[in-house]
Scaffold this active site. Structure first.
Site, PDB file in Angstrom:
ATOM      1  N   ASP A 196     -19.513  22.506 -24.364  1.00 53.25           N
ATOM      2  CA  ASP A 196     -20.829  22.460 -23.740  1.00 53.25           C
ATOM      3  C   ASP A 196     -20.857  21.511 -22.535  1.00 53.25           C
ATOM      4  O   ASP A 196     -20.397  20.372 -22.627  1.00 53.25           O
ATOM      5  CB  ASP A 196     -21.843  21.989 -24.793  1.00 53.25           C
ATOM      6  CG  ASP A 196     -23.274  22.242 -24.404  1.00 53.25           C
ATOM      7  OD1 ASP A 196     -23.713  21.697 -23.373  1.00 53.25           O
ATOM      8  OD2 ASP A 196     -23.966  22.979 -25.132  1.00 53.25           O
ATOM      9  N   SER A 226     -25.350  24.613 -20.063  1.00 52.54           N
ATOM     10  CA  SER A 226     -25.579  25.178 -21.386  1.00 52.54           C
ATOM     11  C   SER A 226     -26.648  26.278 -21.319  1.00 52.54           C
ATOM     12  O   SER A 226     -26.526  27.208 -20.526  1.00 52.54           O
ATOM     13  CB  SER A 226     -25.942  24.058 -22.365  1.00 52.54           C
ATOM     14  OG  SER A 226     -25.864  24.483 -23.697  1.00 52.54           O
TER      15      SER A 226
END
Length: 282
Positions: A163, A44
């Site tokens: 993510d 991320s």
């Protein structure tokens, strides 16, 4: 790269705006041309920090956090409450790709050792992507596609991605499987932090009805996260893991925009990076 059981790895956790701390550490590394690792894994916001580090772009991600991520085009609760994005990662990556160099030529030189963690929308499993030069920005976008916060789809290599933190927030076991026995982990939370189950966990199947494996993975995310913490604190024999965490009074949150807080977090990171360099651990 085949598994080399004497290899080293750098792992950088995500955490949205909390990632400014690891950006500071990595800027300290850039300033001294410190690149001692065999593997570089980012999740991320952590993947974006690793990319700027490998691209040798000192201060790039400080500007991303303190300028672009604070603009209303990126984050808007009003827009979210009206059914739109909370965070618009399309806008963020489009504008920063145009306006902020990331050093693609340097990233390309180590592409086989740079792993961007993303979660497959259809299986809920973590994938560890080594992006080609023309895939870097899309891979980083995929790794940072927070479920529910962004309403669009992020596609890459004929797949849809969420993510990386959904499935593997701290990919220490993956680094170990690839032969890393000396691992530096840059965290985004104080050492005392243990993840708890989401309060809205029971609603995930309804909120993410098109992605049931993502919903299920989010429901167990606290267990996955805390298991990774246990691996860090009690690694297998012959594996040395150095864990660097923000201080206990760290006040940056996922969506912090207060410049005093962000600047302190970044400065804490710079100081921590300088201290790591003095210790010569890797």
């Amino acid at each position: 790269m085949s598994a080399d059981h004497s290899a080293s790895a750098l792992i950088v956790e995500g955490g949205a705006m909390r990632g400014i701390y690891s950006a500071g550490i990595l800027d300290a590394f850039i300033a001294t041309d410190y690149y001692p690792f065999d593997w570089y894994l980012g999740v991320s916001a952590g993947a974006s920090n690793v990319a700027a580090y490998l691209g040798k772009q000192y201060g790039r991600n400080y500007k991303v956090y303190t300028d672009y991520c604070r603009r209303p085009q990126f984050k808007s609760w009003r827009r979210f409450l009206r059914g739109g994005h909370l965070i618009d990662i399309d806008w963020l990556w489009d504008i920063t790709e145009r306006e902020l160099p990331i050093g693609l030529e340097h990233i390309e030189a180590v592409k086989d050792r740079f792993l961007v963690v993303a979660t497959c929308a259809h299986s809920g499993e973590a994938h560890y992507l080594s992006p080609q030069a023309d895939e870097v920005f899309q891979a980083l976008k995929a790794s940072g596609n927070m479920p529910l916060a962004f309403k669009g789809q992020v596609q890459l290599r004929d797949n849809i991605w969420f993510d990386g933190g959904v499935a593997d927030s701290l990919p220490v076991e993956e680094a170990w499987r690839r032969g890393a026995r000396n691992i530096l982990v840059l965290r985004s939370n104080p050492a005392s932090y243990r993840k708890k189950a989401y309060k809205i966990a029971r609603f995930f199947p309804r909120l993410l009805k098109d992605y049931p494996h993502i919903a299920a993975r989010l429901q167990q995310r606290h267990d996955d996260y805390n298991r990774a913490l246990d691996f860090i604190r009690q690694p297998p024999a012959g594996c040395n893991i150095v864990e660097i965490c923000p201080p206990d009074d760290f006040s940056a949150g996922q969506f912090t925009t207060d410049m005093n807080i962000l600047n302190k977090a970044y400065q804490d990171g710079l100081l921590q990076g300088a201290d790591l360099l003095r210790q010569k651990l890797f």
